[in-house]
Design a protein around this motif. Structure first.
Motif, PDB file in Angstrom:
ATOM      1  N   UNK A 165      34.182  44.534  42.579  1.00 32.04           N
ATOM      2  CA  UNK A 165      33.151  44.642  41.796  1.00 32.04           C
ATOM      3  C   UNK A 165      33.265  43.150  41.060  1.00 32.04           C
ATOM      4  N   UNK A 166      31.925  42.584  40.934  1.00 30.00           N
ATOM      5  CA  UNK A 166      31.901  41.326  40.124  1.00 30.00           C
ATOM      6  C   UNK A 166      31.844  41.507  38.595  1.00 30.00           C
ATOM      7  N   UNK A 167      31.569  42.857  38.117  1.00 26.69           N
ATOM      8  CA  UNK A 167      31.913  42.834  36.772  1.00 26.69           C
ATOM      9  C   UNK A 167      33.256  43.206  36.087  1.00 26.69           C
ATOM     10  N   UNK A 168      34.072  43.512  37.173  1.00 27.25           N
ATOM     11  CA  UNK A 168      35.605  43.808  36.717  1.00 27.25           C
ATOM     12  C   UNK A 168      36.380  42.548  37.100  1.00 27.25           C
ATOM     13  N   UNK A 169      35.999  41.726  38.301  1.00 25.89           N
ATOM     14  CA  UNK A 169      36.772  40.585  38.636  1.00 25.89           C
ATOM     15  C   UNK A 169      37.023  39.806  37.482  1.00 25.89           C
ATOM     16  N   UNK A 170      38.167  39.328  37.323  1.00 25.04           N
ATOM     17  CA  UNK A 170      38.621  38.094  36.276  1.00 25.04           C
ATOM     18  C   UNK A 170      38.823  36.873  36.856  1.00 25.04           C
ATOM     19  N   UNK A 171      38.542  36.540  37.770  1.00 27.22           N
ATOM     20  CA  UNK A 171      38.646  35.277  38.763  1.00 27.22           C
ATOM     21  C   UNK A 171      40.013  34.733  38.580  1.00 27.22           C
ATOM     22  N   UNK A 172      40.999  35.516  38.914  1.00 26.99           N
ATOM     23  CA  UNK A 172      42.410  35.233  38.879  1.00 26.99           C
ATOM     24  C   UNK A 172      42.713  34.519  40.118  1.00 26.99           C
ATOM     25  N   UNK A 173      42.168  34.714  41.190  1.00 27.24           N
ATOM     26  CA  UNK A 173      42.458  34.060  42.535  1.00 27.24           C
ATOM     27  C   UNK A 173      43.596  34.714  43.446  1.00 27.24           C
ATOM     28  N   UNK A 174      44.410  35.465  42.835  1.00 28.98           N
ATOM     29  CA  UNK A 174      45.422  36.335  43.194  1.00 28.98           C
ATOM     30  C   UNK A 174      45.133  36.986  44.818  1.00 28.98           C
ATOM     31  N   UNK A 175      44.023  37.510  44.952  1.00 25.78           N
ATOM     32  CA  UNK A 175      43.606  38.295  46.245  1.00 25.78           C
ATOM     33  C   UNK A 175      43.453  37.213  47.296  1.00 25.78           C
ATOM     34  N   UNK A 176      43.018  35.808  47.163  1.00 23.76           N
ATOM     35  CA  UNK A 176      42.612  35.018  48.153  1.00 23.76           C
ATOM     36  C   UNK A 176      43.677  34.838  49.004  1.00 23.76           C
ATOM     37  N   UNK A 177      44.945  34.333  48.709  1.00 24.62           N
ATOM     38  CA  UNK A 177      46.012  34.229  49.302  1.00 24.62           C
ATOM     39  C   UNK A 177      46.778  35.317  50.122  1.00 24.62           C
ATOM     40  N   UNK A 178      46.605  36.535  49.358  1.00 25.77           N
ATOM     41  CA  UNK A 178      47.076  37.912  49.960  1.00 25.77           C
ATOM     42  C   UNK A 178      46.212  38.360  51.201  1.00 25.77           C
ATOM     43  N   UNK A 234      45.350  42.447  39.181  1.00 23.65           N
ATOM     44  CA  UNK A 234      45.606  42.955  38.118  1.00 23.65           C
ATOM     45  C   UNK A 234      44.593  43.847  37.602  1.00 23.65           C
ATOM     46  N   UNK A 235      43.471  43.876  37.690  1.00 20.00           N
ATOM     47  CA  UNK A 235      42.495  44.707  37.255  1.00 20.00           C
ATOM     48  C   UNK A 235      41.944  45.552  38.164  1.00 20.00           C
ATOM     49  N   UNK A 236      42.390  45.793  39.130  1.00 24.95           N
ATOM     50  CA  UNK A 236      42.059  47.008  40.055  1.00 24.95           C
ATOM     51  C   UNK A 236      40.499  46.931  40.408  1.00 24.95           C
ATOM     52  N   UNK A 237      39.977  45.634  40.668  1.00 29.22           N
ATOM     53  CA  UNK A 237      38.592  45.794  40.922  1.00 29.22           C
ATOM     54  C   UNK A 237      38.129  46.018  42.471  1.00 29.22           C
ATOM     55  N   UNK A 238      38.822  46.216  43.312  1.00 33.22           N
ATOM     56  CA  UNK A 238      38.501  46.622  44.629  1.00 33.22           C
ATOM     57  C   UNK A 238      38.080  48.100  45.175  1.00 33.22           C
ATOM     58  N   UNK A 239      37.080  48.028  45.843  1.00 30.50           N
ATOM     59  CA  UNK A 239      36.481  49.644  45.981  1.00 30.50           C
ATOM     60  C   UNK A 239      36.349  49.563  47.470  1.00 30.50           C
ATOM     61  N   UNK A 240      35.977  50.670  48.019  1.00 26.73           N
ATOM     62  CA  UNK A 240      35.625  50.849  49.404  1.00 26.73           C
ATOM     63  C   UNK A 240      34.449  51.934  49.535  1.00 26.73           C
TER      64      UNK A 240
END
Length: 140
Positions: A43-56, A22-28
């Protein structure tokens, strides 16, 4: 706590995780190399710890910082480079990996590269591929 992309993503980049963020914190890295491997970074400063990415993540490459296996502890600092070396990164390009239903060739979009006129299906690694990748990186 933040989430960390580990080496299990290296050379396997699937951006399903970035699509649900939801916060577009993935980079390459703009120019992957030995100091910035070709994988996704959170980006650890942008991640909001929502956990959505883990299952995906089909490669099971993302862990909560507190749960990063010992073999991947260096990935915590590696992900932090997306903040400290921000100029060397770009937002993760979100691709829909497809696989040709006729020949099995993988492609990073809906345009078959194999020349077949067959329908593409969403690519998802098999459990054998996932386990082989874990073994490659020393994670059991």
């Amino acid at each position: 706590m933040t989430y960390v992309v580990t080496s299990l993503c290296r050379d396997c980049k699937d951006t399903s995780c970035a699509k649900v963020c939801p916060v577009d914190c993935f980079y390459e890295p703009k120019a992957p190399g030995s100091d910035l491997p070709d994988q996704l970074y959170i980006d650890p400063n942008e991640c909001i710890d929502c956990n959505l990415c883990v299952a995906e993540c089909p490669w099971e490459a993302i862990f909560a910082k507190a749960d990063v296996p010992d073999v991947f502890q260096n990935c915590i600092a590696l992900n932090a480079l997306s903040t400290t070396k921000h100029q060397d990164f770009q937002k993760a390009v979100q691709l829909d990996w497809g696989v040709c239903s006729q020949c099995g060739t993988k492609t990073p979009d809906d345009n078959p590269r194999c020349g077949c006129k067959a329908k593409l299906h969403k690519y998802s690694p098999s459990s054998e591929e996932i386990e082989a990748n874990k073994e490659r990186w020393g994670h059991k």
